[in-house]
Design an enzyme around this catalytic site. Structure first.
Site, mmCIF file in Angstrom:
data_model
loop_
_atom_site.group_PDB
_atom_site.id
_atom_site.type_symbol
_atom_site.label_atom_id
_atom_site.label_comp_id
_atom_site.label_asym_id
_atom_site.label_seq_id
_atom_site.Cartn_x
_atom_site.Cartn_y
_atom_site.Cartn_z
ATOM 1 N N LYS A 37 0.825 -1.219 0.000
ATOM 2 C CA LYS A 37 0.000 0.000 0.000
ATOM 3 C C LYS A 37 0.854 1.261 0.000
ATOM 4 O O LYS A 37 0.486 2.256 -0.615
ATOM 5 C CB LYS A 37 -0.927 0.007 1.221
ATOM 6 C CG LYS A 37 -1.977 -1.064 1.113
ATOM 7 C CD LYS A 37 -3.304 -0.660 1.676
ATOM 8 C CE LYS A 37 -4.354 -1.429 0.940
ATOM 9 N NZ LYS A 37 -5.257 -2.217 1.534
ATOM 10 N N LYS A 70 -5.126 -8.971 -6.134
ATOM 11 C CA LYS A 70 -6.444 -9.240 -5.562
ATOM 12 C C LYS A 70 -7.440 -8.146 -5.947
ATOM 13 O O LYS A 70 -7.042 -7.011 -6.258
ATOM 14 C CB LYS A 70 -6.356 -9.403 -4.048
ATOM 15 C CG LYS A 70 -6.258 -8.136 -3.272
ATOM 16 C CD LYS A 70 -6.618 -8.386 -1.804
ATOM 17 C CE LYS A 70 -6.653 -7.068 -1.069
ATOM 18 N NZ LYS A 70 -7.404 -7.061 0.135
ATOM 19 N N LYS A 124 -11.325 -2.762 -3.120
ATOM 20 C CA LYS A 124 -12.269 -1.638 -3.210
ATOM 21 C C LYS A 124 -11.626 -0.432 -3.867
ATOM 22 O O LYS A 124 -12.265 0.304 -4.587
ATOM 23 C CB LYS A 124 -12.665 -1.157 -1.806
ATOM 24 C CG LYS A 124 -13.392 -2.125 -0.971
ATOM 25 C CD LYS A 124 -13.782 -1.390 0.308
ATOM 26 C CE LYS A 124 -13.762 -2.344 1.457
ATOM 27 N NZ LYS A 124 -12.439 -2.504 2.063
HETATM 28 N N1 AQP Z 1 -10.200 -9.948 -3.095
HETATM 29 C C1 AQP Z 1 -10.537 -10.525 -1.952
HETATM 30 N N2 AQP Z 1 -10.727 -11.860 -1.874
HETATM 31 C C2 AQP Z 1 -11.096 -12.447 -0.711
HETATM 32 N N3 AQP Z 1 -11.290 -11.768 0.425
HETATM 33 C C3 AQP Z 1 -11.113 -10.431 0.403
HETATM 34 N N4 AQP Z 1 -11.249 -9.496 1.344
HETATM 35 C C4 AQP Z 1 -10.975 -8.281 0.812
HETATM 36 N N5 AQP Z 1 -10.662 -8.409 -0.483
HETATM 37 C C5 AQP Z 1 -10.740 -9.733 -0.770
HETATM 38 C C6 AQP Z 1 -11.606 -9.796 2.721
HETATM 39 O O1 AQP Z 1 -12.601 -8.860 3.133
HETATM 40 C C7 AQP Z 1 -12.396 -8.578 4.514
HETATM 41 C C8 AQP Z 1 -12.386 -7.104 4.732
HETATM 42 O O2 AQP Z 1 -11.262 -6.532 4.110
HETATM 43 P P1 AQP Z 1 -10.975 -4.992 4.267
HETATM 44 O O3 AQP Z 1 -11.889 -4.238 3.418
HETATM 45 O O4 AQP Z 1 -11.008 -4.598 5.675
HETATM 46 O O5 AQP Z 1 -9.494 -4.848 3.822
HETATM 47 P P2 AQP Z 1 -8.781 -5.213 2.512
HETATM 48 O O6 AQP Z 1 -8.519 -6.686 2.488
HETATM 49 O O7 AQP Z 1 -7.583 -4.306 2.409
HETATM 50 O O8 AQP Z 1 -9.850 -4.859 1.383
HETATM 51 P P3 AQP Z 1 -9.647 -4.077 0.076
HETATM 52 O O9 AQP Z 1 -10.908 -4.241 -0.706
HETATM 53 O O10 AQP Z 1 -8.379 -4.480 -0.617
HETATM 54 O O11 AQP Z 1 -9.592 -2.582 0.573
HETATM 55 P P4 AQP Z 1 -8.654 -1.419 0.127
HETATM 56 O O12 AQP Z 1 -8.624 -1.419 -1.370
HETATM 57 O O13 AQP Z 1 -9.260 -0.170 0.656
HETATM 58 O O14 AQP Z 1 -7.342 -1.664 0.752
HETATM 59 C C9 AQP Z 1 -11.121 -9.258 4.950
HETATM 60 O O15 AQP Z 1 -11.461 -10.456 5.598
HETATM 61 C C10 AQP Z 1 -10.431 -9.538 3.654
HETATM 62 O O16 AQP Z 1 -9.597 -10.663 3.746
#
Ligand code: AQP
Length: 338
Positions: free
Chosen positions: A118, A201, A204
């Site tokens: 990040k 992956k 969001k």
């Molecule tokens: N692509 C994914 N596949 C499976 N699980 C996922 N999770 C997120 N993306 C995937 C799971 O969703 C939960 C919440 O995640 P989060 O939103 O708190 O953090 P993150 O994993 O950093 O999600 P993002 O979407 O990638 O957010 P941004 O882009 O803002 O950093 C967790 O259980 C995660 O494993």
């Protein structure tokens, strides 16, 4: 110490850093719904303090927090069965996080791959909060003595750090106070990948909207995104092994498997030899059939933000009933006068 001395309890959270994605749904929320029907107490949280580790527009953050709550409720999280709240309404999270900042070692934090991903080349300009994020996450979990944390594969390293913090705290103070939490990473949707690059992956906050399915996307948008999803010239192979080394193809099969609740092997068997022209529309139809009822309900709930706020406030009260005595005891163990 093992977690067997602790009453089983599940905690997990999602940060409101953008709209909910199919990754959040398959990797987290869908599995959380299944878990709330067992004997185990379940606690689910919109982790808004994690979201602000990168810049968030204040109005967008409030709206995003309500959207996460609406997404959980619409997917089947029942606030009578589970405790559902937003993190910042329970200040004990940050109080415990400070103590954990003093337990966690710099060397441990330096190994966190999510920070490296990040912060990228601009690490000097990243917030201190982004660096300390895993310590707050450990506090989120251990504040409830949670024994199990259902997460996607991407969060495994952070749960391992939570275990290290619990062990070090217990050893430093000669207590058996914090459980050594188990990550629960199972099922087909534990790693949903980006639709334009199967090695990254689905996130969001990824650059292009075309790389993810948002929970609020309409049917046409979902169909268009799958149609344009990157694939290779080969279609669905005759056997599951034929997906090896084909991350984009494997991702689409995995998404189908997660949505249909069948194994990826069964998906390959059903579509063996089919081209993308056949598989992608079938996948889009399945996604719309599963997601449209959820997004309709999300929109209905989001039309009444005051009701969402009431539910979150009630959840926060219930969360504090568990959190306050655990934080008080932590202060006593550490030697903080209160
Ligand atoms: N692509 C994914 N596949 C499976 N699980 C996922 N999770 C997120 N993306 C995937 C799971 O969703 C939960 C919440 O995640 P989060 O939103 O708190 O953090 P993150 O994993 O950093 O999600 P993002 O979407 O990638 O957010 P941004 O882009 O803002 O950093 C967790 O259980 C995660 O494993």
């Amino acid at each position: 110490m093992t977690d067997s001395t602790f009453t089983p309890r599940v905690f997990s959270g999602i940060k409101p850093s953008g709209g909910l994605t199919l990754g959040n749904y398959l990797g987290a929320i869908k599995r959380w719904v299944d878990m709330q029907d067992g004997e185990t107490e379940t606690i689910y949280c919109a982790v808004d303090l994690h979201a602000i580790t990168v810049w968030q527009d204040p109005a967008g953050l409030k709206a995003g927090t309500r959207e996460i709550a609406a997404g959980m409720l619409a997917s089947g999280i029942d606030p009578e069965k589970s405790i559902l709240f937003n993190q910042s309404q329970v200040p004990e999270h940050t109080q415990l996080a400070w103590i954990f900042n003093c337990v966690a070692r710099l060397g441990w934090m330096n190994r966190m791959t999510q920070f490296k991903d990040k912060a990228g080349k601009n690490a000097e300009k990243a917030s201190l909060g982004l660096y300390a994020y895993p310590s707050l996450m450990a506090a989120d979990i251990l504040l409830y003595h949670a024994t199990h944390v259902p997460v996607g594969e991407d969060q495994k390293q952070h749960v391992e750090l939570t275990r290290d913090i619990a062990n070090k705290f217990n050893n430093d103070f000669g207590v058996d106070f914090f459980p050594v939490t188990e990550p629960v990473i199972e099922g087909p949707g534990t790693r949903v990948m980006n639709l334009r690059d199967g090695t990254k992956k689905m996130s969001k906050s990824g650059e292009s909207d075309m790389e993810r399915i948002n929970m609020l996307d309409d049917a046409d948008t979902i169909a268009k995104k799958f149609k344009k999803a990157k694939t290779d010239p080969d279609g669905i192979p005759e056997t599951f092994d034929g997906l090896n080394g084909r991350p984009e193809a494997k991702n689409l099969v995995d998404i189908y498997s997660g949505l249909a609740d069948i194994s990826a092997e069964a998906v390959v068997a059903e579509y063996a030899g089919a081209g993308w022209g056949k598989f992608k529309p079938a996948l889009a139809d399945l996604a719309v059939a599963k997601l449209a009822p959820i997004s309709d309900e999300m929109k209905r709930l989001m039309d009444d933000p005051a009701e969402i706020d009431r539910k979150l406030a009630r959840g926060a009260e219930r969360a504090r009933e568990i959190a306050t005595p655990i934080l008080d005891k932590t202060y006593d163990i550490v030697g903080l006068l209160r």
